[in-house]
Structures are given as C-alpha cells and as structure tokens.
Design an enzyme around this catalytic site. Structure first.
Site, mmCIF file in Angstrom:
data_model
loop_
_atom_site.group_PDB
_atom_site.id
_atom_site.type_symbol
_atom_site.label_atom_id
_atom_site.label_comp_id
_atom_site.label_asym_id
_atom_site.label_seq_id
_atom_site.Cartn_x
_atom_site.Cartn_y
_atom_site.Cartn_z
ATOM 1 N N GLY A 1 0.844 -1.182 0.000
ATOM 2 C CA GLY A 1 0.000 0.000 0.000
ATOM 3 C C GLY A 1 0.881 1.234 0.000
ATOM 4 O O GLY A 1 2.096 1.139 0.140
ATOM 5 N N PRO A 2 0.260 2.398 -0.157
ATOM 6 C CA PRO A 2 1.042 3.638 -0.246
ATOM 7 C C PRO A 2 1.853 3.900 1.028
ATOM 8 O O PRO A 2 1.493 3.383 2.090
ATOM 9 C CB PRO A 2 -0.032 4.718 -0.420
ATOM 10 C CG PRO A 2 -1.320 4.015 -0.669
ATOM 11 C CD PRO A 2 -1.178 2.604 -0.234
ATOM 12 N N PRO A 3 2.901 4.686 0.930
ATOM 13 C CA PRO A 3 3.724 5.020 2.093
ATOM 14 C C PRO A 3 2.904 5.733 3.158
ATOM 15 O O PRO A 3 1.992 6.500 2.837
ATOM 16 C CB PRO A 3 4.782 5.980 1.534
ATOM 17 C CG PRO A 3 4.729 5.854 0.071
ATOM 18 C CD PRO A 3 3.388 5.330 -0.303
ATOM 19 N N THR B 1 0.790 4.511 5.357
ATOM 20 C CA THR B 1 -0.549 4.031 5.666
ATOM 21 C C THR B 1 -0.577 3.069 6.848
ATOM 22 O O THR B 1 -1.644 2.604 7.229
ATOM 23 C CB THR B 1 -1.172 3.325 4.448
ATOM 24 O OG1 THR B 1 -0.205 2.423 3.908
ATOM 25 C CG2 THR B 1 -1.556 4.338 3.385
ATOM 26 N N LYS C 1 1.866 0.253 7.415
ATOM 27 C CA LYS C 1 2.353 -1.117 7.215
ATOM 28 C C LYS C 1 3.332 -1.530 8.306
ATOM 29 O O LYS C 1 3.181 -2.596 8.913
ATOM 30 C CB LYS C 1 3.015 -1.236 5.827
ATOM 31 C CG LYS C 1 2.045 -0.970 4.686
ATOM 32 C CD LYS C 1 2.719 -1.118 3.347
ATOM 33 C CE LYS C 1 3.750 -0.052 3.081
ATOM 34 N NZ LYS C 1 3.182 1.323 3.007
ATOM 35 N N GLU D 1 -16.816 6.942 -10.714
ATOM 36 C CA GLU D 1 -17.083 5.685 -10.014
ATOM 37 C C GLU D 1 -18.579 5.425 -9.892
ATOM 38 O O GLU D 1 -19.029 4.284 -9.981
ATOM 39 C CB GLU D 1 -16.426 5.692 -8.634
ATOM 40 C CG GLU D 1 -14.906 5.801 -8.662
ATOM 41 C CD GLU D 1 -14.250 4.770 -9.556
ATOM 42 O OE1 GLU D 1 -14.735 3.624 -9.625
ATOM 43 O OE2 GLU D 1 -13.250 5.121 -10.219
ATOM 44 N N HIS E 1 -19.778 3.713 -13.009
ATOM 45 C CA HIS E 1 -19.570 2.261 -13.000
ATOM 46 C C HIS E 1 -20.620 1.563 -12.141
ATOM 47 O O HIS E 1 -21.189 0.545 -12.535
ATOM 48 C CB HIS E 1 -18.191 1.920 -12.421
ATOM 49 C CG HIS E 1 -17.031 2.239 -13.314
ATOM 50 N ND1 HIS E 1 -16.940 1.789 -14.613
ATOM 51 C CD2 HIS E 1 -15.895 2.936 -13.080
ATOM 52 C CE1 HIS E 1 -15.803 2.209 -15.135
ATOM 53 N NE2 HIS E 1 -15.141 2.916 -14.243
HETATM 54 P P1 ADP Z 1 4.204 2.696 6.268
HETATM 55 O O1 ADP Z 1 5.068 1.634 6.860
HETATM 56 O O2 ADP Z 1 2.974 2.155 5.621
HETATM 57 O O3 ADP Z 1 4.929 3.620 5.367
HETATM 58 P P2 ADP Z 1 4.079 3.546 8.967
HETATM 59 O O4 ADP Z 1 3.554 2.314 9.605
HETATM 60 O O5 ADP Z 1 5.544 3.758 9.078
HETATM 61 O O6 ADP Z 1 3.655 3.593 7.448
HETATM 62 O O7 ADP Z 1 3.299 4.809 9.556
HETATM 63 C C1 ADP Z 1 3.970 5.922 10.074
HETATM 64 C C2 ADP Z 1 3.232 6.479 11.260
HETATM 65 O O8 ADP Z 1 1.983 6.998 10.854
HETATM 66 C C3 ADP Z 1 2.914 5.446 12.300
HETATM 67 O O9 ADP Z 1 3.965 5.287 13.187
HETATM 68 C C4 ADP Z 1 1.682 6.031 12.959
HETATM 69 O O10 ADP Z 1 2.036 7.010 13.901
HETATM 70 C C5 ADP Z 1 0.986 6.728 11.826
HETATM 71 N N1 ADP Z 1 -0.034 5.853 11.207
HETATM 72 C C6 ADP Z 1 -0.041 5.396 9.937
HETATM 73 N N2 ADP Z 1 -1.125 4.633 9.696
HETATM 74 C C7 ADP Z 1 -1.819 4.594 10.856
HETATM 75 C C8 ADP Z 1 -3.029 3.948 11.262
HETATM 76 N N3 ADP Z 1 -3.751 3.187 10.421
HETATM 77 N N4 ADP Z 1 -3.451 4.115 12.533
HETATM 78 C C9 ADP Z 1 -2.739 4.880 13.394
HETATM 79 N N5 ADP Z 1 -1.603 5.503 13.073
HETATM 80 C C10 ADP Z 1 -1.131 5.379 11.830
HETATM 81 ZN ZN ZN Z 2 -13.163 3.640 -14.350
HETATM 82 MG MG MG Z 3 7.076 1.533 6.700
#
Ligand code: ADP
Ligand code: ZN
Ligand code: MG
Length: 496
Positions: free
Chosen positions: A89-91, A93, A95, A309, A312
């Site tokens: 997924g996007p940065p 989010t 992960k 959307e 669709h």
């Molecule tokens: P990714 O690894 O997808 O790039 P991160 O897990 O490193 O993203 O997210 C960075 C920070 O953003 C986390 O430490 C948290 O503070 C916040 N964050 C991101 N997504 C969430 C979420 N779904 N719920 C709560 N905090 C989040």
């Molecule tokens: Zn479309």
């Molecule tokens: Mg990360």
C-alpha cells in the site's frame, strides 16, 4: 644517475606496498554479517489498538497472531497457515505499524530489518545477512521475520551485469522462503510500496502468497486515526475530529499523526491548556500546502472521480446482477484513483454476446458519466478503455460475434485474411465499442438522478459497500438485455 635509478626501482615497490597495507586495513573493517537484532514481541510498544481503520488488514492478520500463539490448534485441523505475508500500500498508511502490532499481539520473537540494510557494496554480503537473519529466527521460534521496505531488494531481477549483488540478495531471500518446512514456527512478513515492481518470483505460492492491502484511509478511517493520535492530548471542546477527517481526503495515517502533533505544538507555543480546533485548522493548512506536490485530490478532481465511479456502479446495477458492484470508492489505491469492484455472482463457463456488450458498458460507464455530467472527459479511464478494447477484440477476432462475419474468427495471426477483411474487422471492433459507449451515455442520462445520488454519497462517505449501493439504487429496475440469457464472466476474455 644513481639516485634516479634507485628511485625508479623503489617507487613502484613502495607504491604497491602502500596499496596493500591500505587494502588490508579496509578488509579489517569490512562489515561482516552480524546476527540480526531481535526484540521480544512482548516488548514491542505498538498494540493492536494503536492501529486505526485497516479493519480488513487487521482481520487477515489476526489469523497469523492466532497461529503464532497456538500453533497446535491449527495443526489438529490440518490447516495450512500462510507463512509469507506481504503488506502493500502507499507510504505512510501503517504497514510498519501493523507489523509491529502483530509482533506484540503474538508475543513471538520479532526480527525486523529494513531491506535496505541488505543492500551492500560487497558481493555476497547482502545474501549472507539474509541467511543469518533466517538462521537466527529459526533458532528462536516462534518468530516473525519482518522485512520492511522490501522494494530495496525485491524489484525484478536484472539477470547479470552491474546488478549481480542485488540479484544474489534476492535469490537468497527466495531460497530462505522456500526453505521452510511444515514444522517451522516462523512467519515472514514484508512491506512494499510498489507491488507491481516486485519480482514475480516473490509472489509465487509458498513464498509471499498472502497479500494484504493496506489502503489509504477513507473518511471514517481518518477519524479513527485522529482519535488514536489525540488520545494523549487534552482537546478543547470545540475540536471536531469528524470534520477534520472530512477535510483531509488524501492524507495518510502518517500525515494525520503529523497533523495532530503539529496542532499540539502550536497550542503549546500559545501556552494553551488545550489543543483547539483553530490549532488543527492552522496545521491542516500547513500540511496540505506542504503536500501540494504530492497527490492530494482537489475538490474538483474528487467530484469528477465520484461521478466516474458512480457511473460504474449505476451501470453495473442497470445491467442486472451479472456484474454487481461490490464496492465503490474514491479513496486512491495505488495508481488507480478509484475503483469499482465487479464480482461474478456465479461461476459459469459460457458467455453471450449480450453479456459482453453489458460488460463493456460497465467499463465504459466511468467515462460516460464524466461526459454526461461535466461535458468533458479525463485521462482517468485509461484502464477501463484497455479492458473494453480487449473485450471487443476478442468478440470480433475470436468468438465470431460480429455482425459482418459471424461464425468466423479473424485472428491477427491469420495471414489468410484479406486486407478488406482486416479493415472490416477493425471497423467492426470500433463499432461495437462506440455503440456500447453511446448506450452507456444514454442510460446514465436517463438515470441521472440515481447517478447524482451515488456520486453525492461517495463524496460524503468516500467508500460505499454493496449494501449501501443497493439501498441507493433500490428503486431502479435493471435494463439488461443479457439477463435472460446464460453466460459467464468467470473467464473474462483477456487473451490478447
Ligand atoms: P508505512 O510503513 O505504511 O509507510 P508507517 O507504519 O511507518 O507507514 O506509519 C507511520 C506512522 O503513521 C505510524 O507510526 C503512525 O504514527 C501513523 N499511522 C499510519 N497509519 C496509521 C493507522 N492506520 N493508525 C494509526 N496511526 C497510523
Ligand atoms: Zn473507471
Ligand atoms: Mg514503513
């Protein structure tokens, strides 16, 4: 002269001597594969409740947690629990966050490494690091190996040349993934921002065969994330997290965490006791301005997207329940801005001409809606058009479904075709798509009220599930011409 002679003999020797000493010196400090740092899962400071939204991802990962906590329960039932899980997924989010939460909930030993730490100048060292990492994890079961930012080593192999080190590292990772046996209590997780660039070998069965999408948050997700990140902050009574969530479409969890922090800093600077709505407003302005270069969907774009959307979704309802829309969203997902998922209601192995036409109309309805509503079209329909072209091509070229030459295939590799036939074939393909497009426009104009309704709902909620869509479209009867015929969408005609 004598001195000159001496110099001529000794200079090269001295030179090489110095070089050798330097070489030995660097070799002494050459990094060696050190054991990977391990953290007890119970010491990871992220818990399940720190992860907001992402309900689907959490649900899927709960299985992994259960497995690591009590393997026997699954073994008794003969279940095979996934060993390789890819979070993508996007940065920003969440992960990395959710991987830590899995570690902490399962209590397993947690080996977390960023793949960039395997990227080395010295040939073979990256591979050695990977070998060491898995060796350690196997010694300390139950364990989770988490490879963050997998893209650093996981991009497609080059097959030689300058990138041999990269290829060796990736190969070693593949070897380790294959090396598990049924008794191992090691789960491998990885995170990637760019699924499509990963080497396909990584995604084969037995490797990272379970893929969990970690999506950018929709409005309710954003509100939940704001909730998590304001838990420890005293908020003034005027703070409306729901409203902040509505105003921050396009922001990720990381952006929102940042927003909450900025607001608190602002309040602190003003020596306030509470963080006020005004602090959030000011930070929002700053953050959104800072992100202008990145993709923040503007209000205008959002409207177009919503209608696209909605087009669709309305069309899939109109053509009957052959291609029901499971979900419509304007939350961006990877490169595609929005999407409407159509799932076949049942498995069938034949399809009729009418069904192909209906299917084309569903794909074309996004662009048709843009044209009906705004009188202009965007580039947002490229993928849709691609699918439609494939369908029309297969109909004419392979299935003999054209009016001009029924019961005949006209494949591209058939050299017996005359120029005349080829022209006919191409114009027939164009006619099919044009007709479907006109029909899609006509139907959407006729059901403009429904189109508006769905688009408005999308603008408000950003994601609509099947039930919500059905409720919005309940009063509209399908106008499908294919509903009375048999057919299938199981095997979409995606040959070319
Ligand atoms: P990714 O690894 O997808 O790039 P991160 O897990 O490193 O993203 O997210 C960075 C920070 O953003 C986390 O430490 C948290 O503070 C916040 N964050 C991101 N997504 C969430 C979420 N779904 N719920 C709560 N905090 C989040
Ligand atoms: Zn479309
Ligand atoms: Mg990360």
């Amino acid at each position: 002269m004598d001195l000159e002679n001496t110099l001529l003999t000794w200079l090269p020797i001295i030179f090489f001597g110095v070089v050798i000493v330097l070489l030995l010196y660097t070799l002494r400090f050459m990094p060696r594969a050190k054991p990977a740092p391990v953290v007890k899962g119970s010491q990871v400071e992220v818990s399940w409740t720190d992860v907001a939204g992402l309900d689907e991802a959490k649900e899927e990962l709960q299985e992994v947690v259960d497995f690591l906590r009590d393997r026997k329960r699954f073994e008794r039932l003969g279940a095979r629990v996934p060993r390789g899980i890819l979070l993508h997924g996007p940065p920003g989010t969440g992960k990395t966050l959710i991987a830590k939460a899995v570690a902490s909930a399962s209590g397993a030993n947690f080996y977390s490494q960023s793949a960039s730490s395997f990227v080395e100048m010295f040939a073979g060292l990256g591979a050695a690091r990977i070998r060491k990492l898995f060796e350690e994890a196997r010694k300390h079961e139950p364990a989770i190996v988490f490879i963050d930012e997998l893209d650093a080593v996981g991009t497609a192999r080059s097959g030689g040349g300058f990138h041999r080190e990269h290829d060796q590292t990736l190969n070693q990772l593949l070897v380790e993934l294959d090396g598990f046996n049924a008794r191992d209590e090691v789960v491998v997780m990885a995170a990637s921002n760019r699924l499509q660039d990963l080497d396909p070998a990584l995604l084969r069965p037995g490797r990272f065969d379970r893929q969990v999408h970690v999506s950018a948050p929709d409005v309710s997700g954003r509100e939940a994330i704001l909730g998590v990140h304001t838990r420890d902050k005293p908020l003034a009574a005027d703070v409306d997290l729901g409203q902040i969530a509505r105003q921050t479409a396009g922001l990720t969890g990381a952006d929102l965490a940042n927003l909450c922090n900025e607001a608190a800093i602002l309040a602190g600077r003003n020596e306030a006791q509470y963080v006020r709505q005004a602090d959030f407003d000011a930070s929002m302005e700053r953050i959104v301005a800072g992100l202008q270069q990145r993709r923040v969907v503007s209000e205008k774009e959002k409207r177009i997207l919503a209608y696209h959307e909605a087009g669709h979704a309305v069309m899939s309802h109109l053509v009957g329940d052959l291609f029901p829309a499971q979900k419509a969203t304007i939350v961006s997902r990877g490169d595609a801005l929005g999407y409407t998922l159509n799932m076949p209601t049942e498995d069938r192995y034949m399809h009729t001409r009418e069904e192909f036409v209906d299917l084309m109309m569903v794909f074309l309805a996004g662009r048709a809606a843009e044209e009906v509503v705004f009188g202009r079209i965007t580039n947002g329909a490229a993928n849709d058009l691609e699918r439609v072209t494939q369908i029309a091509r297969a109909m004419v070229f392979e299935y003999g479904m054209s009016k001009v030459a029924p019961s005949r295939t006209m494949r591209a590799d058939n050299y017996a075709l005359s120029e005349e036939t080829k022209r006919l074939r191409d114009s027939e393909q164009a006619r099919l798509t044009d007709q479907a497009y006109d029909e899609a426009q006509r139907l959407l104009s006729k059901h403009r009220a429904a189109l508006d309704r769905v688009a408005e709902a999308l603008l408000e909620k950003e994601t609509l599930d099947r039930a919500e869509l059905e409720a919005l479209l309940a009063d509209i009867k399908p106008e499908s011409r294919s509903s009375e015929t048999i057919g299938t969408v199981r095997a979409l005609p995606m040959r070319d």
